[in-house]
Enzyme design. Structure first.
Site, mmCIF file in Angstrom:
data_model
loop_
_atom_site.group_PDB
_atom_site.id
_atom_site.type_symbol
_atom_site.label_atom_id
_atom_site.label_comp_id
_atom_site.label_asym_id
_atom_site.label_seq_id
_atom_site.Cartn_x
_atom_site.Cartn_y
_atom_site.Cartn_z
ATOM 1 C CB CYS A 1 -0.902 -0.004 1.232
ATOM 2 S SG CYS A 1 -1.922 1.480 1.387
ATOM 3 C CG ASP B 1 -3.071 -3.707 -0.615
ATOM 4 O OD1 ASP B 1 -3.691 -3.951 0.432
ATOM 5 O OD2 ASP B 1 -2.779 -2.551 -0.995
ATOM 6 C CB VAL C 1 3.142 -12.973 -22.564
ATOM 7 C CG1 VAL C 1 1.960 -13.649 -21.888
ATOM 8 C CG2 VAL C 1 4.206 -12.588 -21.545
ATOM 9 C CD GLU C 2 8.463 -18.199 -20.662
ATOM 10 O OE1 GLU C 2 8.425 -19.369 -20.230
ATOM 11 O OE2 GLU C 2 8.758 -17.219 -19.965
ATOM 12 C CG LEU C 3 2.751 -19.711 -19.826
ATOM 13 C CD1 LEU C 3 2.228 -21.113 -19.567
ATOM 14 C CD2 LEU C 3 1.618 -18.693 -19.771
ATOM 15 C CG HIS D 1 -5.994 -2.006 -4.739
ATOM 16 N ND1 HIS D 1 -7.124 -2.187 -3.965
ATOM 17 C CD2 HIS D 1 -4.947 -2.407 -3.972
ATOM 18 C CE1 HIS D 1 -6.779 -2.683 -2.789
ATOM 19 N NE2 HIS D 1 -5.460 -2.815 -2.770
ATOM 20 C CD GLU D 2 -7.612 2.321 -7.334
ATOM 21 O OE1 GLU D 2 -8.650 2.203 -6.662
ATOM 22 O OE2 GLU D 2 -6.471 2.438 -6.823
#
Length: 235
Positions: free
Chosen positions: A49, A56, A71-73, A90-91
């Site tokens: 946070c 979070d 994308v490679e995992l 978060h945003e």
């Protein structure tokens, strides 16, 4: 080991701290021409946070339709883990992930959902969807259904024998050949032959337009028709 001595970071911590988006986010070529959707779930997302420093936790749901690249995992896992020591909201975290993958992959469509664990009696879900899917959904809602039109082949027609080729009106020598309905005409006069009466096979009395009542039909073995009149007593 003395108290003020700093321990050497573990190899996992070192990889995460040194992760470079431009260099380490590996992408592969998409070898398939058809459109298909890739769904990736990342349940161990963690960030700090920006105000309190408390961690979070969230589950990241990534869905996209690839264009030229995927994308490679392992690379996406390390990229998500790099947020573990970052102070970010978060945003901002979900928007940053979306921007990076959109720039690297340039997918046909992409959607990212960040489902954060409740903290302080607050449950937050951040969802970002590409503009293409929103525009496509709006177009589909107003799109008029299109139905294919089937044209009849001008060189084929139905006849008694089934679905066969249409006969030419002219023969090879230039004279007029056999046309439709030719078998129904008289060979000498060219007039149409009278239609065979169904009364020869049906003995059901027919009502005529006159006041004479019912007229019994003529049969093949009879020379003239019989008139059946109703008496006043029958009425």
């Amino acid at each position: 080991m003395q108290e003020n001595e700093v321990s050497e970071p573990k190899y996992g911590e070192k990889i995460i701290s040194e992760f470079d988006i431009e260099k380490d986010l590996e992408i592969w070529e998409n070898k398939h021409e058809r459109d298909y959707k890739i769904k990736i779930t990342l349940p161990e997302f963690c960030c700090l946070c920006p105000r309190s420093g408390y961690p979070d936790f969230a589950t990241i749901y990534l869905e996209y339709v690839p264009a030229k690249f995927v994308v490679e995992l392992k690379a996406i896992k390390l990229y998500i883990n790099s947020f573990m020591t970052r102070n970010i909201s978060h945003e901002d975290s979900i928007n940053e992930i979306y921007d990076v993958l959109e720039r690297k992959l340039a997918p046909k469509w992409m959607k990212i959902t960040g489902d954060f664990n409740p903290r302080g009696n607050v449950h937050t879900v951040i969802e970002i969807c590409s503009d293409e899917i929103i525009k496509k959904t709006q177009e589909q809602s107003f799109e008029t259904p299109k139905f294919e039109k089937f044209a009849r082949d001008s060189e084929r027609s139905f006849d008694r024998g089934g679905y066969g080729a249409r006969e030419s009106k002219f023969s090879k020598d230039g004279s007029r050949g056999k046309s439709f309905g030719a078998d129904k005409r008289d060979a000498k006069t060219g007039d149409r032959k009278p239609r065979a009466s169904k009364d020869k096979f049906d003995d059901k009395p027919r009502r005529t337009g006159s006041k004479e009542g019912f007229k019994k039909p003529e049969f093949a073995g009879e020379k003239r028709a019989r008139i059946v009149k109703k008496s006043s007593e029958d009425k």
